[in-house]
Design an enzyme around this catalytic site. Structure first.
Site, PDB file in Angstrom:
ATOM      1  N   CYS A  43       0.383  -1.296   0.196  1.00  0.00           N
ATOM      2  CA  CYS A  43      -0.200  -0.040   0.177  1.00  0.00           C
ATOM      3  C   CYS A  43       0.853   1.336  -0.240  1.00  0.00           C
ATOM      4  O   CYS A  43       2.150   1.598   0.784  1.00  0.00           O
ATOM      5  CB  CYS A  43      -0.530   0.257   1.017  1.00  0.00           C
ATOM      6  SG  CYS A  43      -1.977   1.343   0.958  1.00  0.00           S
ATOM      7  N   ASP A  45      -0.028   3.661   2.020  1.00  0.00           N
ATOM      8  CA  ASP A  45       0.488   4.493   3.403  1.00  0.00           C
ATOM      9  C   ASP A  45       1.612   4.589   3.354  1.00  0.00           C
ATOM     10  O   ASP A  45       2.678   3.951   3.742  1.00  0.00           O
ATOM     11  CB  ASP A  45      -0.246   3.020   4.156  1.00  0.00           C
ATOM     12  CG  ASP A  45      -0.617   4.020   5.348  1.00  0.00           C
ATOM     13  OD1 ASP A  45       0.237   4.057   6.118  1.00  0.00           O
ATOM     14  OD2 ASP A  45      -1.475   4.160   5.715  1.00  0.00           O
ATOM     15  N   ARG A  47       2.829   5.218   6.528  1.00  0.00           N
ATOM     16  CA  ARG A  47       3.468   4.278   7.624  1.00  0.00           C
ATOM     17  C   ARG A  47       3.945   2.997   7.418  1.00  0.00           C
ATOM     18  O   ARG A  47       4.122   2.494   8.140  1.00  0.00           O
ATOM     19  CB  ARG A  47       2.355   3.795   8.419  1.00  0.00           C
ATOM     20  CG  ARG A  47       1.568   5.774   8.865  1.00  0.00           C
ATOM     21  CD  ARG A  47       0.214   4.966  10.195  1.00  0.00           C
ATOM     22  NE  ARG A  47      -0.550   5.136   9.089  1.00  0.00           N
ATOM     23  CZ  ARG A  47      -2.024   4.894   9.641  1.00  0.00           C
ATOM     24  NH1 ARG A  47      -2.506   4.139  10.562  1.00  0.00           N
ATOM     25  NH2 ARG A  47      -2.545   3.709   8.134  1.00  0.00           N
ATOM     26  N   HIS A  99      -1.851  -4.255   5.147  1.00  0.00           N
ATOM     27  CA  HIS A  99      -1.947  -3.165   6.558  1.00  0.00           C
ATOM     28  C   HIS A  99      -3.565  -3.598   7.186  1.00  0.00           C
ATOM     29  O   HIS A  99      -4.187  -3.007   6.460  1.00  0.00           O
ATOM     30  CB  HIS A  99      -1.003  -2.253   6.861  1.00  0.00           C
ATOM     31  CG  HIS A  99      -1.671  -0.954   5.326  1.00  0.00           C
ATOM     32  ND1 HIS A  99      -1.751  -0.348   6.731  1.00  0.00           N
ATOM     33  CD2 HIS A  99      -1.880  -0.735   4.433  1.00  0.00           C
ATOM     34  CE1 HIS A  99      -2.491   0.805   5.682  1.00  0.00           C
ATOM     35  NE2 HIS A  99      -2.464   0.082   4.729  1.00  0.00           N
ATOM     36  N   CYS A 102      -5.681   0.000   6.908  1.00  0.00           N
ATOM     37  CA  CYS A 102      -5.843   0.816   5.631  1.00  0.00           C
ATOM     38  C   CYS A 102      -7.002   1.559   4.969  1.00  0.00           C
ATOM     39  O   CYS A 102      -8.161   1.174   5.296  1.00  0.00           O
ATOM     40  CB  CYS A 102      -5.655  -0.711   4.654  1.00  0.00           C
ATOM     41  SG  CYS A 102      -5.510  -0.381   3.485  1.00  0.00           S
TER      42      CYS A 102
HETATM   43 CO    CO Z   1      -3.686   1.459   3.433  1.00  0.00          CO
END
Ligand code: CO
Length: 221
Positions: A43, A45, A47, A99, A102
């Protein structure tokens, strides 16, 4: 936590110094070629830092990231990455990593018109529909959300295995093997979903067989 824009270049300078302090030839060697054993699809993302959480160095992991780690046959970007990684880099492992927490998966669970994100997140709504009985039976919404994250990884692994280049290379070389992971933001740990690659491949080839085994084997000789 947020760094100023200028700090990035300061950090880069320090990073370069740390790399060449032990080996003055580090970047000269890095520039020669890449030979990664892993393709990581995760992803976008901020993090979920692919190389960092795996403790991987430059040159070790070929990376593709998009919203909610989706592999769709009509998406030229992810399919080109997979084809290149399998046929040219000859990666041994393909990892699809989702994750918990998400945002993309969460958005696909809400009744909202999200504009351009609609067709992309449709892929995740399709995962929900495929597993609706199991998901609807989970009363706790957070647990249902976690489970959809896991099932999305599983289905995206299947989408990778549907690709002809993956099937052909596996018949020829017995790699790449496809793995499904979930990164748990709450603990920092990577969870291997231990998807049954061999059986999924066998199952998939009943419908999505894109390989002519005789032809593939004749290339092996
Ligand atoms: Co995500």
């Amino acid at each position: 936590m947020a760094k100023s824009y200028e700090a990035i270049f300061e950090n880069n300078k320090k990073w370069v110094e740390s790399k060449i302090s032990g080996n003055p030839e580090y970047f000269h060697q890095l520039a020669q070629t890449q030979n990664p054993e892993y393709l990581y699809i995760g992803c976008s993302d901020s993090r979920v830092t692919a190389e960092d959480m795996m403790g991987a160095e430059p040159g070790e992991v070929f990376v593709h990231r998009n919203v909610a780690n989706v592999i769709n046959t009509l998406d030229m970007s992810s399919t080109a990455v997979i084809q290149y990684a399998v046929e040219h880099l000859k990666v041994k492992h393909i990892i699809v990593c989702g994750h918990y927490n998400c945002g993309g998966v969460k958005a696909a669970m809400t009744s909202q018109d999200l504009g351009l994100l609609n067709p992309w997140l449709r892929n995740i709504r399709d995962v929900y529909r495929l597993h609706q009985a199991e998901l609807d039976a989970i009363e706790d919404e957070d647990k249902r959300y976690d489970r959809l994250v896991e099932l999305n990884v599983q289905e995206q692994c299947i989408n990778v295995i549907k690709m002809a280049c993956v099937q052909e290379r596996y018949i020829l070389e017995e790699f790449p093997v496809v793995h499904g992971w979930v990164f748990d933001l709450r603990s920092g740990k990577i969870i291997d979903l231990e998807i049954d690659f061999e059986n999924i491949l066998k199952d998939i080839q009943k419908i999505y067989n894109l390989t002519d085994s005789d032809w593939v084997m004749s290339r092996k000789k």
